[in-house]
Scaffold this active site. Structure first.
Site, PDB file in Angstrom:
ATOM      1  N   GLU A  36       0.818  -1.212   0.000  1.00  0.00           N
ATOM      2  CA  GLU A  36       0.000   0.000   0.000  1.00  0.00           C
ATOM      3  C   GLU A  36       0.856   1.268   0.000  1.00  0.00           C
ATOM      4  O   GLU A  36       0.506   2.266  -0.642  1.00  0.00           O
ATOM      5  CB  GLU A  36      -0.945   0.001   1.205  1.00  0.00           C
ATOM      6  CG  GLU A  36      -2.113  -0.958   1.075  1.00  0.00           C
ATOM      7  CD  GLU A  36      -3.001  -0.628  -0.106  1.00  0.00           C
ATOM      8  OE1 GLU A  36      -3.347   0.560  -0.293  1.00  0.00           O
ATOM      9  OE2 GLU A  36      -3.355  -1.558  -0.859  1.00  0.00           O
ATOM     10  N   CYS A 207     -24.113   4.908 -12.713  1.00  0.00           N
ATOM     11  CA  CYS A 207     -23.119   5.974 -12.874  1.00  0.00           C
ATOM     12  C   CYS A 207     -23.757   7.197 -13.534  1.00  0.00           C
ATOM     13  O   CYS A 207     -24.176   7.148 -14.692  1.00  0.00           O
ATOM     14  CB  CYS A 207     -21.945   5.470 -13.699  1.00  0.00           C
ATOM     15  SG  CYS A 207     -20.653   6.701 -13.970  1.00  0.00           S
TER      16      CYS A 207
END
Length: 355
Positions: A36, A207
């Site tokens: 990460e 969306c």
């Protein structure tokens, strides 16, 4: 809507998700943490070979905590954003000293470590331990901004707050690790910044940007501003052994803790500066064409000067932040990309004129 969104996304992930990433195998908190941090502002395809080398060299917290910052920066060379590597090293030392060598397992405690913000902490705990936390990295911001057709730049605090609320709202109750990886994968492979592959998107029905027919308009980019220009002169100093002088930069600031060339002001007379500052007379000197390197907040204009030092009297005092290095012995040092390129050119030039 939130359940529909997560269900469609997970169904897509089961077939199209990136499930063979190296940190997905044995996803311990340590391994996920390393990945990460490397993935901050860096694409997966770039990170993978760095991650594999890093984990091979530092397989666990003890080896990382007890390593020198030079070892870490050396493996980080070329990945950029070197503050990440310094923060990684400091965080490992803190974990070793204060947490028994194990990463904390609460969001608040993780966020107290250098280099770990809310999104990174949430990703570590979710992907490694299955805890339920929202994330908001760059890819997720883009997906959510398009889902809601949010017109402002996501860097604004009010917009970021809205996106955090949306990220938390859409988070399912189960399969949170898969969902988190799925939404990151969607942003990286389908809902890309340019030329998004909307026909292949599993959540296009919800969306709003897709419904409007202009998904690339979202999110709005950072407001453009003219980047300031900084200038410096770097000295590629050679001794009679064919070694080049490197100098460790201060621990904070540009290329903090990395090795670079000595610098002098652009208008300074190089021979005089070397004599006064280093005590070494110059035998011959050659100026290269300027080099430009672009950073997030400014552009660096470098004027390289190659110079040979006269005689034998060019030893550095120990311990020192200066060191003479042979061309083939620099791989273990942290070197910024422009320095690596100039060293490669210098080596080619020296080999070209060698008998």
């Amino acid at each position: 809507m939130s359940r529909t969104f997560s269900q469609h996304l997970l169904t897509w992930f089961d077939t199209h998700g990136r499930q063979d990433l190296p940190w997905k195998h044995n996803p311990t908190p340590y391994r996920v943490w390393i990945s990460e941090i490397m993935l901050q502002q860096t694409q997966v395809v770039t990170v993978i070979p760095y991650y594999q080398r890093f984990i091979k060299h530092f397989p666990d917290m003890p080896t990382l905590a007890q390593a020198s910052v030079d070892e870490i920066l050396g493996l980080w060379t070329g990945l950029g954003y070197y503050a990440r590597a310094r923060n990684l090293h400091r965080a490992a030392q803190l974990v070793w000293e204060s947490h028994g060598g194990e990463l904390p397992t609460t969001l608040e405690a993780l966020m107290e470590l250098p280099g770990i913000g809310r999104s990174t902490a949430g990703a570590i705990l979710t992907l490694a331990l299955g805890q339920r936390h929202p994330i908001l990295d760059g890819n997720v911001k883009r997906v959510l901004a398009r889902q809601e057709a949010i017109p402002e730049w996501p860097g604004q605090s009010k917009v970021e707050k809205q996106l955090w609320q949306q990220s938390e709202k859409l988070l399912p109750q189960t399969r949170v690790a898969d969902y988190t990886q799925a939404i990151m994968d969607l942003g990286a492979t389908v809902c890309t910044r340019r030329h998004p592959r909307c026909p292949s998107c599993p959540v296009k029905e919800t969306c709003r940007a897709y419904a409007q027919g202009n998904p690339e308009a979202y999110p709005r980019p950072r407001p453009r501003k003219r980047l300031p220009l900084r200038t410096t002169r770097m000295l590629l100093l050679l001794n009679d052994q064919g070694e080049v002088l490197l100098e460790r930069r201060p621990p904070v600031g540009l290329w903090g803790g990395l090795w670079s060339f000595p610098e002098c002001p652009p208008q300074t007379e190089v021979a005089l500066w070397c004599q006064e500052q280093l005590g070494w007379p110059i035998e011959e000197m050659m100026t290269w064409p300027p080099v430009r390197h672009h950073f997030t907040h400014f552009t660096l204009h470098i004027q390289p000067v190659v110079a040979r030092i006269q005689g034998q009297g060019c030893q550095v005092m120990e311990p020192s932040d200066q060191v003479w290095c042979k061309m083939g012995t620099m791989s273990k040092r942290g070197l910024p990309a422009p320095i690596l390129r100039m060293l490669a050119r210098l080596r080619e030039q020296l080999e070209g004129i060698s008998p």
